[in-house]
Motif scaffolding. Structure first.
Motif, mmCIF file in Angstrom:
data_model
loop_
_atom_site.group_PDB
_atom_site.id
_atom_site.type_symbol
_atom_site.label_atom_id
_atom_site.label_comp_id
_atom_site.label_asym_id
_atom_site.label_seq_id
_atom_site.Cartn_x
_atom_site.Cartn_y
_atom_site.Cartn_z
ATOM 1 N N UNK A 13 -9.445 -27.091 21.638
ATOM 2 C CA UNK A 13 -8.278 -27.687 20.988
ATOM 3 C C UNK A 13 -8.548 -29.130 20.565
ATOM 4 N N UNK A 14 -9.319 -29.850 21.350
ATOM 5 C CA UNK A 14 -9.665 -31.218 20.982
ATOM 6 C C UNK A 14 -10.469 -31.240 19.681
ATOM 7 N N UNK A 15 -11.419 -30.311 19.559
ATOM 8 C CA UNK A 15 -12.199 -30.225 18.317
ATOM 9 C C UNK A 15 -11.298 -29.862 17.134
ATOM 10 N N UNK A 16 -10.359 -28.939 17.346
ATOM 11 C CA UNK A 16 -9.476 -28.517 16.262
ATOM 12 C C UNK A 16 -8.569 -29.656 15.807
ATOM 13 N N UNK A 17 -8.060 -30.431 16.750
ATOM 14 C CA UNK A 17 -7.084 -31.455 16.420
ATOM 15 C C UNK A 17 -7.719 -32.750 15.918
ATOM 16 N N UNK A 18 -8.956 -33.051 16.361
ATOM 17 C CA UNK A 18 -9.498 -34.378 16.093
ATOM 18 C C UNK A 18 -10.822 -34.378 15.334
ATOM 19 N N UNK A 19 -11.669 -33.377 15.542
ATOM 20 C CA UNK A 19 -12.958 -33.341 14.840
ATOM 21 C C UNK A 19 -12.854 -32.549 13.545
ATOM 22 N N UNK A 20 -12.177 -31.414 13.595
ATOM 23 C CA UNK A 20 -12.045 -30.541 12.414
ATOM 24 C C UNK A 20 -11.479 -31.279 11.195
ATOM 25 N N UNK A 21 -10.419 -32.093 11.335
ATOM 26 C CA UNK A 21 -9.919 -32.795 10.145
ATOM 27 C C UNK A 21 -10.948 -33.750 9.534
ATOM 28 N N UNK A 22 -11.785 -34.377 10.368
ATOM 29 C CA UNK A 22 -12.775 -35.328 9.841
ATOM 30 C C UNK A 22 -13.908 -34.623 9.103
ATOM 31 N N UNK A 23 -14.233 -33.397 9.539
ATOM 32 C CA UNK A 23 -15.347 -32.672 8.922
ATOM 33 C C UNK A 23 -14.895 -31.690 7.854
ATOM 34 N N UNK A 24 -13.584 -31.559 7.672
ATOM 35 C CA UNK A 24 -13.033 -30.535 6.794
ATOM 36 C C UNK A 24 -13.644 -30.582 5.389
ATOM 37 N N UNK A 25 -13.765 -31.776 4.833
ATOM 38 C CA UNK A 25 -14.250 -31.903 3.453
ATOM 39 C C UNK A 25 -15.708 -31.489 3.308
ATOM 40 N N UNK A 26 -16.456 -31.481 4.400
ATOM 41 C CA UNK A 26 -17.888 -31.160 4.341
ATOM 42 C C UNK A 26 -18.167 -29.674 4.564
ATOM 43 N N UNK A 27 -17.150 -28.899 4.922
ATOM 44 C CA UNK A 27 -17.327 -27.474 5.151
ATOM 45 C C UNK A 27 -17.140 -26.697 3.848
ATOM 46 N N UNK A 28 -17.767 -25.516 3.799
ATOM 47 C CA UNK A 28 -17.421 -24.560 2.748
ATOM 48 C C UNK A 28 -16.078 -23.940 3.111
ATOM 49 N N UNK A 29 -15.481 -23.201 2.156
ATOM 50 C CA UNK A 29 -14.175 -22.611 2.436
ATOM 51 C C UNK A 29 -14.251 -21.605 3.578
ATOM 52 N N UNK A 30 -15.303 -20.853 3.667
ATOM 53 C CA UNK A 30 -15.414 -19.874 4.751
ATOM 54 C C UNK A 30 -15.617 -20.587 6.082
ATOM 55 N N UNK A 31 -16.316 -21.715 6.067
ATOM 56 C CA UNK A 31 -16.480 -22.485 7.295
ATOM 57 C C UNK A 31 -15.169 -23.133 7.709
ATOM 58 N N UNK A 32 -14.385 -23.559 6.743
ATOM 59 C CA UNK A 32 -13.070 -24.124 7.072
ATOM 60 C C UNK A 32 -12.202 -23.076 7.764
ATOM 61 N N UNK A 33 -12.226 -21.877 7.232
ATOM 62 C CA UNK A 33 -11.463 -20.791 7.856
ATOM 63 C C UNK A 33 -12.008 -20.473 9.248
ATOM 64 N N UNK A 34 -13.326 -20.461 9.358
ATOM 65 C CA UNK A 34 -13.978 -20.136 10.633
ATOM 66 C C UNK A 34 -13.571 -21.120 11.725
ATOM 67 N N UNK A 35 -13.679 -22.415 11.444
ATOM 68 C CA UNK A 35 -13.406 -23.411 12.481
ATOM 69 C C UNK A 35 -11.919 -23.681 12.668
ATOM 70 N N UNK A 36 -11.094 -23.144 11.779
ATOM 71 C CA UNK A 36 -9.649 -23.183 12.013
ATOM 72 C C UNK A 36 -9.226 -22.078 12.962
#
Length: 817
Positions: free
Chosen positions: A288-311
């Protein structure tokens, strides 16, 4: 698999369409909570299916480039030394040339001596920061290999480990390669078995599906990294879930990952509740910490499938909150006597069961991608254990929201042998609350809805108590010993063999006949849709006709015609333009018949009215000595497709004789099969309702004839009708009968306003039949209508005087009914 998943999506859409169309909203708070739970379950199913249709076996390169490799494992104080030694010796036995490292956080002299004996590089540190990630990064400062393998100290690698991994690094875009994480201690207890079962699908079809978009998840053990990839992100990322954090940063940098579905090591799964809960709390808080705090910072660097994966991947741990909802809803429903969904249980089963059957079929068809033969089955133990971990996942979620830190503690590798009652207290508490709510709910109400919710509550309690039992190791050993003494020591082996054989047969049948089973489900669903459609049509018809027997919730309006000849010259349009309100939910056309002779009912007249979508109300006088053809009338009623309201006007010399005559008249027709008639009773003496009432069995409505007053006057406090109301309210059998009111029209008010008056002042009135000015002469009829429209057009200009004149005009033109 693609065909099965395609059918599954269609079944999901079918269920969703039905659910939305059925307007299932009950008690709003519980409805939205339960709908959220259902949505989460469907999202989880969709996530699995998405990976099933993308399963890929990676293709290894035949390039022969020689890469240098470092193999690392860690050691922490308190971990069994024998376990660490076994792993170190297995690392040393790996055939491909490599350098071994032990990253010891405890400065253990025994391990240091062992490393010296085995020629393993022993690494320790004084400044212990960033837990496991910091420990590995510290060792990497002195390591020089092109690749580094990270092993947990409980995972024993095979000698050919690197031979199956290195070929994939011929692709320079591959940042790491993950292999299966398999366990060898599932037989230690039910907790170990359940914890292992929860990983089977993840390390089978789910991870293989991630190969399709190059975003395989890194696991803390058995993962081989390219040093250049790690160096590009500054080494292993820190955190409670350092493996997932590292993978996120590598994927954000553009590195790909590969999953090799081979069992190349054997590890240990938590075998006690303490070890398992500790592991799951750490993982849920970290995810949950990664989802709430790391995922938003890396979101722009992911592909769309990776964005879905890590969400979606961290949302697995949200199952704790969802399970809490599932546990709380039956309790709240039973205590509050409020229900979340108002849907027919049979229809729910019709739409849900084929979907559940297809989910089961797809899931078992996917078991062909499980890694080891013993992994097939229903995995009930793992499912129960996940339900019983709800409070741990919920705590992890709350800790992540509130930024409460959880210390990084390696998962304990030795299961405790004593009972774990304290860790079971949350489940014990909720189980007994559920049972108490079920008992309370059934004690105050025994409706089907209450019984269903009580069943859910008791089922939840049973599952939680099973999880409690799973954690009582000493008690289970005692029970096993008693069972062995009673039934023989080989009972467990026989049961295990039978279960394995049954599972094997089931899996073979599912894979071999999956299309046949899917076809049966599709045909049954289509057949069910036809049945449900027919049932809806019947229910709509019954609902439309139900008010004729019970009065319903709305106020229905009708028009009183002078006699049956009028209907012959009356068109449907003229009915619509008459005094009959267009907003009436069901329109009644009342006709006065002179009498009913040996020919019975005027069937042609009744059918003509029904074809105009109106409800016939027939009134006739029954004179003393008249003999009605009861059998013929019943036969005629059975031939009529629709409901008819009948209002015979009887006369008798006494109340008892009146009751007897009415009961004979209605009873004979009912007994002969004339059940599609609603009987309207007009009290011969309005001041003596109780004495003349023929009984609820023979009466559907009570008629109140005040045709020279309008609704406002009739419902007024000084109206003569109030005396009749007092008599109706004094007896329950009278109070349960709806009232049909014969009244004069009120040109000042629309039907909606009159309905409001009735609901507030005379709620027992469920139908109003107005006087009509129609005559047999259609020319006179048209002239009357034109005059009425002219007068209505001038009402607002001339005031109440013309309104009163118009009202008097209607009354003088109305024939005696």
């Amino acid at each position: 698999m693609r065909l099965l998943v395609g059918l599954g999506v269609l079944f999901l859409l079918r269920f969703g369409w039905w659910f939305i169309a059925s307007s299932p909203v009950g008690f709003a708070p519980l409805f939205w909570l339960l709908t959220l739970s259902l949505g989460f379950a469907l999202l989880h199913i969709g996530y699995e299916w998405y990976h099933y249709v993308n399963v890929r076996e990676p293709v290894a390169s035949h390039a022969t480039s020689r890469l240098t490799v470092d193999v690392l494992t860690t050691a922490c104080p308190g971990e069994p030394l024998a376990m660490i030694e076994q792993t170190l010796r297995a690392m040393k036995a790996i055939r491909y040339p490599h350098t071994d490292y032990l990253c010891d956080e405890g400065n253990n002299p025994y391990l240091q001596a062992l490393c010296s004996e085995l020629n393993i590089v022993y690494v320790t540190r004084q400044l212990k920061v960033n837990a496991k990630a910091g420990n590995i990064n510290n060792a990497l400062q002195g390591a020089t290999g092109d690749l580094c393998v990270v092993l947990d100290p409980d995972h024993v690698p095979t000698s050919d480990f690197l031979e199956h991994v290195l070929p994939y690094f011929a692709d320079p875009t591959v940042g790491f390669v993950q292999v299966v994480q398999s366990y060898g201690n599932q037989s230690e207890g039910l907790v170990a078995l359940g914890a292992a079962q929860q990983t089977y699908y993840f390390y089978g079809p789910l991870m293989m599906g991630m190969n399709a978009y190059g975003t395989v998840q890194a696991i803390g053990a058995n993962c081989t990294f390219r040093r250049a990839a790690l160096d590009s992100i500054g080494g292993h990322a820190a955190g409670l879930t350092e493996d997932m954090h590292t993978a996120m940063r590598l994927h954000a940098k553009g590195w790909r990952s590969v999953y090799v579905p081979r069992v190349l090591s054997k590890g240990l799964v938590p075998s006690s509740l303490a070890a398992y809960y500790s592991q799951q709390l750490k993982w849920s808080r970290g995810a949950f910490d990664l989802l709430l705090r790391v995922y938003p910072r890396l979101f722009a660097h992911f592909s769309w499938r990776q964005r879905l994966h890590y969400l979606l991947l961290p949302l697995y741990f949200l199952s704790g909150v969802i399970t809490l909802i599932d546990l709380a809803i039956p309790i709240a429903s039973l205590v509050l006597y409020q229900f979340p969904w108002h849907i027919p249980i049979r229809e729910f089963m019709v739409y849900a069961l084929p979907l559940v059957g297809l989910i089961f079929l797809i899931r078992h068809y996917a078991q062909q991608w499980l890694r080891e033969p013993h992994e097939t089955g229903l995995h009930i133990t793992g499912g129960f254990l996940r339900v019983g971990t709800w409070w741990v996942y919920a705590i992890g979620f709350c800790y992540a929201l509130l930024r409460i830190k959880v210390p990084y503690i390696p998962t304990p590798k030795e299961g405790k042998i004593e009972n774990e009652w304290k860790l079971s207290l949350p489940n014990i508490l909720v189980a007994f609350i559920s049972i108490g709510a079920a008992v309370y709910g059934v004690s105050i109400s025994s409706t089907n809805a209450t019984k269903m919710m009580a069943g859910f509550a008791v089922t939840n309690a049973i599952i939680l108590l099973i999880v409690v039992l799973m954690g009582q190791h000493a008690l289970l050993r005692f029970l096993n010993a008693k069972a062995a003494a009673l039934f023989g020591r080989n009972l467990h082996q026989r049961l295990s063999h039978f279960s394995a054989s049954l599972t094997s047969v089931l899996e073979t049948a599912v894979r071999r006949y999956s299309l046949v089973i899917a076809t049966v489900l599709v045909v049954s669903a289509a057949f069910s849709d036809v049945l449900v459609s027919r049932r809806h049509s019947m229910l709509k018809q019954r609902q439309a006709e139900k008010w004729i027997h019970t009065g319903g919730d709305d106020v229905h309006f009708g028009l009183m015609l002078p006699n049956q000849d009028t209907i012959q010259t009356l068109t449907s349009q003229e009915v619509d333009q008459s005094m009959l309100p267009a907003t009436s939910p069901s329109r009644i056309v009342a006709i006065n018949l002179s009498t009913i002779n040996s020919s019975g009912l005027p069937v042609i007249l009744i059918q003509s009215l029904l074809q105009r979508h109106t409800v016939p109300l027939l009134t006739w006088h029954v004179n003393a000595g008249d003999t009605l053809p009861s059998t013929l009338i019943a036969h005629q009623l059975k031939q009529i497709e629709g409901m008819v309201m009948l209002r015979p006007m009887l006369s008798a010399h006494s109340a008892s004789a009146y009751r007897r005559e009415w009961q004979l008249l209605v009873g004979r027709i009912q007994n002969a099969g004339g059940t599609n008639a609603a009987w309207i009773w007009s009290p011969p003496q309005p001041d003596s309702l109780i004495q003349y009432f023929p009984g609820a069995r023979y009466t559907n409505w009570i008629a109140a004839d005040y045709r020279h007053q309008n609704v406002r006057e009739i419902c007024g406090a000084t109206s003569p009708y109030q005396k009749m109301r007092l008599q109706i309210s004094s007896r329950i059998e009278l109070h349960e009968r709806p009232v049909v009111l014969f009244a004069a029209p009120d040109l000042h008010q629309q039907s909606a306003a009159q309905s409001k008056i009735i609901r507030s002042a005379c709620a027992e009135i469920k139908a109003v039949v107005y006087q009509s000015s129609m005559s047999n002469d259609k020319t006179v009829l048209s002239q009357t209508r034109r005059k009425r429209r002219r007068l209505l057009a001038n009402v607002h200009d001339t005031g109440s005087k013309k309104t009163t004149h118009l009202k008097n005009l209607e009354l003088t033109k109305s024939p005696v009914f």
